[in-house]
Design a protein around this motif. Structure first.
Motif, PDB file in Angstrom:
ATOM      1  N   PRO A 112     -39.813   6.637  -2.760  1.00 37.70           N
ATOM      2  CA  PRO A 112     -38.587   7.360  -3.091  1.00 37.70           C
ATOM      3  C   PRO A 112     -37.889   7.915  -1.859  1.00 37.70           C
ATOM      4  CG  PRO A 112     -40.516   8.680  -3.639  1.00 37.70           C
ATOM      5  CD  PRO A 112     -41.023   7.354  -3.194  1.00 37.70           C
ATOM      6  N   PHE A 113     -36.611   7.948  -1.923  1.00 41.65           N
ATOM      7  CA  PHE A 113     -35.812   8.565  -0.856  1.00 41.65           C
ATOM      8  C   PHE A 113     -34.540   9.115  -1.479  1.00 41.65           C
ATOM      9  CE2 PHE A 113     -32.167   5.749  -0.062  1.00 41.65           C
ATOM     10  CZ  PHE A 113     -32.515   4.662  -0.833  1.00 41.65           C
ATOM     11  N   PRO A 144     -34.815  14.002  12.694  1.00 45.10           N
ATOM     12  CA  PRO A 144     -33.926  12.836  12.662  1.00 45.10           C
ATOM     13  C   PRO A 144     -34.619  11.647  13.343  1.00 45.10           C
ATOM     14  CG  PRO A 144     -32.954  14.729  13.815  1.00 45.10           C
ATOM     15  CD  PRO A 144     -34.410  14.969  13.707  1.00 45.10           C
ATOM     16  N   LEU A 145     -34.514  10.479  12.747  1.00 45.16           N
ATOM     17  CA  LEU A 145     -35.084   9.299  13.401  1.00 45.16           C
ATOM     18  C   LEU A 145     -34.313   8.040  13.015  1.00 45.16           C
ATOM     19  CD1 LEU A 145     -38.550   8.330  11.855  1.00 45.16           C
ATOM     20  CD2 LEU A 145     -36.918   9.800  10.741  1.00 45.16           C
ATOM     21  N   LYS A 162     -37.251  15.967   4.922  1.00 47.60           N
ATOM     22  CA  LYS A 162     -38.061  16.268   6.114  1.00 47.60           C
ATOM     23  C   LYS A 162     -37.825  15.236   7.217  1.00 47.60           C
ATOM     24  CE  LYS A 162     -40.101  19.817   4.326  1.00 47.60           C
ATOM     25  NZ  LYS A 162     -39.338  21.048   4.589  1.00 47.60           N
ATOM     26  N   GLN A 163     -37.631  13.984   6.784  1.00 48.95           N
ATOM     27  CA  GLN A 163     -37.299  12.927   7.758  1.00 48.95           C
ATOM     28  C   GLN A 163     -35.901  12.406   7.422  1.00 48.95           C
ATOM     29  OE1 GLN A 163     -40.873  10.310   7.473  1.00 48.95           O
ATOM     30  NE2 GLN A 163     -41.059  10.742   9.653  1.00 48.95           N
ATOM     31  N   ASP A 179     -33.434  12.819  -6.573  1.00 45.61           N
ATOM     32  CA  ASP A 179     -32.593  14.010  -6.459  1.00 45.61           C
ATOM     33  C   ASP A 179     -32.944  14.762  -5.175  1.00 45.61           C
ATOM     34  OD1 ASP A 179     -30.708  15.905  -7.230  1.00 45.61           O
ATOM     35  OD2 ASP A 179     -32.308  17.208  -8.001  1.00 45.61           O
ATOM     36  N   LYS A 180     -34.240  14.898  -4.968  1.00 42.69           N
ATOM     37  CA  LYS A 180     -34.738  15.486  -3.719  1.00 42.69           C
ATOM     38  C   LYS A 180     -35.895  14.618  -3.237  1.00 42.69           C
ATOM     39  CE  LYS A 180     -33.589  20.351  -4.252  1.00 42.69           C
ATOM     40  NZ  LYS A 180     -34.052  21.725  -4.042  1.00 42.69           N
ATOM     41  N   ALA A 181     -36.034  14.493  -1.930  1.00 40.53           N
ATOM     42  CA  ALA A 181     -37.170  13.723  -1.390  1.00 40.53           C
ATOM     43  C   ALA A 181     -37.365  14.092   0.067  1.00 40.53           C
ATOM     44  CB  ALA A 181     -36.904  12.223  -1.529  1.00 40.53           C
ATOM     45  N   GLU A 182     -38.570  13.788   0.565  1.00 38.31           N
ATOM     46  CA  GLU A 182     -38.836  14.117   1.974  1.00 38.31           C
ATOM     47  C   GLU A 182     -38.111  13.162   2.914  1.00 38.31           C
ATOM     48  OE1 GLU A 182     -42.864  14.746   2.984  1.00 38.31           O
ATOM     49  OE2 GLU A 182     -42.925  16.599   1.805  1.00 38.31           O
ATOM     50  N   ILE A 183     -37.861  11.954   2.404  1.00 37.75           N
ATOM     51  CA  ILE A 183     -37.119  11.000   3.234  1.00 37.75           C
ATOM     52  C   ILE A 183     -35.669  10.963   2.760  1.00 37.75           C
ATOM     53  CG2 ILE A 183     -36.841   8.553   3.817  1.00 37.75           C
ATOM     54  CD1 ILE A 183     -39.868   8.404   3.891  1.00 37.75           C
TER      55      ILE A 183
END
Lengths: 278, 416
Positions: free
Chosen positions: B193-194, B265-266, B236-237, B161-165
């Motif tokens: 997780p993403f 962004p990457l 975050k990423q 649902d939410k993730a740093e990636i």
């Protein structure tokens, strides 16, 4: 010893000054008009921030004398021979320009071109001239004989190269006729002019040299003034522009936190400002 | 002509105006230009375009123009210039090889925007296609966003649902090259997780409007929406498959957003290369193959960002059994695939011919597979589908060629 206006009638010298004055006016008007256009661009590139015409001229001069420009660093990796051609024309033309300035200072302000200095000066300018001659010759050869497979055709390109070639060629001819007529000591310190003089001597009798000199000298200054006046109105304005482009492209990957040359439309700017206020 | 004469200078930067005067017509770019590889249309070459637009500026703004010309540009001239300007995939090779450093890729972009504002506008396929679609669907494609993940998101992949990636595939991946997105999410999920934006919140990045049609007025709304949606997911990423999206998100969004983005962004290949190096990304299957990698122009010569050339090679280098051979033209001088810049829609045959040239160069390496990582490249090369019926593609489809074409993430996902 410098021989300015040797054998030139006073009336023709007056004509020369009128043409010189007109050339300077045309050049300055065209050049300033171009700088005015550049400075009217959107002021978003941080390297050019706030620069008006004078600032851009100064940047152009500074970057002209940068190693990237003087050593044609973007051209050599693509073609060594064309790199040599460009460097030859650029260095040779710069030396000839500085030489002309030097001769003018020597003639109108204070004399410094004498003795050994004059001989070295003559040698240097002869070398510069022949380098430009070979460079423009190669340019003409490439354009009209060894044509690249893909090329955007332009009459102006041929006119410009031919004009530059003729300026230098007629300059050597003027020098050659004068050396042939006067036989000055140490004439071989101007080796190319000396060689031209040899050809002139073989082709013409001594009594016609004086009239021939006046004719070729007139053609030479007309070519030279036409070329100078044409610069800011022709492709040769890249002389002032391309070193700035090369400098900015070199910076392209260096300052990338935020792109330096982004363009806002007024609407986007307004929306952005509104968002920041919230 | 319109009542108020069109201003060819307004909105161009100082740099761009200087660049118009910088071209020496050395013709170096013609030797590298993909359009020139497949046509004899010299009007569609960089020097011809630069000098034509410079002429428009001079005629309407300078002393020379006022003295020696009509001071006007006719609609016919503008129309002809427009045809030349859109006969370009914006690959940027001309700028990379330019002997005086003209940043052509950006210059074409700005001039396209100018022409969009003029009476001739942008080519009809782009005006009627991506632009109208954007206003209706928030994507350049004529489909509602709501169901877009159903096209390619495998049932066994779970989104947090939410993730740093956070993963963003880009419209091109969804609608044109969904294999790329599937490969990417399989690789991401193998590590941890993403999350992704809800499909109806996952709008276009803005790239097709900016470069294709030249329509910039949509950007502020688009960026504000997307940044908020990404932040709401705790990302975050922000990992992106499409290199064109990456360039826009990383380097243009901050401008419209007005400050630094609250996430990084990457490119997917950058993250995967990092994970492979750290041992987080593990492959269980073996393969013995020679591959060649096509550097997409948006990675090798991006509009704004730094080139991404090493990351895909480093990633491939971590897999035993894969031998990488480079094409003669690779890295910053890689060939164009012909797929971007609106070319597929506006000049379909030229686009297909350019792709064929790249395909033939890849074949010369003797590789078993050509990999790439860009939706238009993948689409133009692997699927050989074009918007318009295309004789070149029909001929090419019948090639009896052993060279396989794949996206790098799809290729690697098969080795998990």
């Amino acid at each position: 010893m410098v021989a300015e206006f040797w054998n030139i009638p006073k009336g023709l010298i007056s004509v020369f000054y009128v043409f010189a004055f007109a050339t300077v006016i045309i050049f300055v008007l065209g050049f300033w008009d171009k700088m005015r256009i550049w400075s009217k661009g959107m002021d978003v590139d941080h390297e050019l921030k706030g620069m008006g015409p004078a600032g851009l001229i100064w940047l152009s001069i500074i970057k002209f004398f940068s190693p990237d420009c003087l050593l044609a660093k973007r051209l050599f990796p693509r073609s060594f021979i064309r790199g040599l051609m460009l460097v030859g024309i650029m260095w040779g033309f710069t030396l000839l320009f500085l030489g002309t300035v030097g001769r003018s200072v020597n003639y109108y302000m204070f004399q410094f071109l004498d003795g050994g200095v004059w001989l070295l000066f003559s040698l240097l300018l002869d070398i510069a001239g022949v380098v430009v001659l070979v460079g423009t010759g190669f340019g003409l050869y490439r354009k009209y004989i060894g044509k690249p497979e893909r090329m955007v055709k332009s009459t102006q390109d041929g006119i410009l190269l031919s004009l530059l070639f003729l300026v230098i060629f007629s300059g050597f001819l003027v020098e050659g006729i004068r050396l042939a007529a006067l036989n000055p000591p140490a004439a071989d310190w101007s080796p190319i002019g000396f060689a031209f003089g040899g050809v002139v001597k073989a082709l013409f009798e001594a009594k016609v040299l004086s009239a021939l000199y006046i004719g070729i000298w007139t053609i030479h200054f007309l070519f030279a003034f036409s070329f100078i006046a044409y610069i800011p109105f022709s492709k040769y304005e890249h002389i002032f522009a391309s070193q700035i482009s090369a400098y900015l492209f070199g910076n392209k990957w260096k300052e990338k936190e935020i792109p330096s040359d982004w363009v806002f439309t007024e609407e986007i700017k307004r929306r952005r400002d509104e968002r920041l206020k919230q | 002509m319109t009542e108020k004469p069109f201003d060819f200078m307004e909105g161009l930067t100082k740099k761009e105006l200087i660049e118009l005067d910088s071209c020496t017509r050395c013709n170096e770019c013609l030797a590298w230009c993909p359009i020139q590889d497949v046509t004899d249309d010299r009007d569609a070459s960089p020097p011809a375009r630069i000098h034509a637009y410079k002429d428009f500026v001079e005629r309407t703004h300078t002393l020379k123009g006022k003295l020696f010309s009509s001071g006007k540009v006719t609609a016919e001239e503008l129309k002809s210039f427009k045809d030349s300007l859109w006969k370009c995939a914006l690959c940027g090779t001309c700028g990379e090889v330019c002997t005086v450093g003209i940043d052509t890729k950006k210059l074409w972009w700005s001039v396209r925007r100018k022409l969009k504002e003029s009476e001739v506008g942008c080519p009809e396929p782009l005006e009627k296609g991506p632009l109208q679609n954007y206003h209706k669907f928030r994507s350049p494609f004529p489909f509602p966003l709501g169901g877009k993940y159903k096209i390619w998101l495998p049932d066994d992949i779970e989104l947090a649902d939410k993730a740093e990636i956070g993963y963003y595939e880009g419209c091109g991946c969804t609608w044109d090259s969904p294999q790329m997105a599937e490969g990417a999410v399989r690789l991401l999920s193998s590590v941890g997780p993403f999350t992704m934006l809800d499909p109806d919140q996952s709008w276009c990045c803005g790239f097709p409007q900016l470069t294709g049609s030249g329509e910039w007025s949509i950007m502020a709304e688009l960026v504000n929406h997307m940044v908020k949606a990404i932040a709401d997911k705790g990302i975050k990423q922000f990992v992106i498959s499409c290199p064109m999206c990456l360039d826009i998100v990383k380097y243009l969004w901050p401008y419209f957003y007005g400050e630094e983005l609250p996430f990084e962004p990457l490119a997917i290949v950058e993250l995967l290369a990092e994970w492979a190096e750290e041992g987080k990304l593990k492959f269980t299957k073996q393969i013995e193959e020679t591959v060649t990698y096509h550097d997409p122009c948006a990675m090798a010569r991006p509009f704004m960002g730094k080139p991404i050339i090493d990351a895909p090679r480093e990633l491939l280098g971590t897999i035993p059994g894969i031998k990488l051979v480079d094409m003669d033209r690779h890295g910053k001088l890689s060939r164009c695939c012909g797929g971007a810049g609106g070319m597929r829609a506006v000049n379909s045959d030229v686009s297909a011919n350019i792709a064929k040239e790249l395909f033939l160069e890849a074949k010369r390496t003797g590789a078993d597979t050509m990999l790439t990582n860009c939706p238009p490249c993948y689409l133009n090369l692997a699927t050989r589908t074009h918007a318009a019926p295309n004789s070149v593609v029909e001929e090419w489809r019948n090639y009896d060629d052993p060279l396989k074409i794949n996206d790098i993430t799809q290729y690697l996902a098969a080795l998990l």
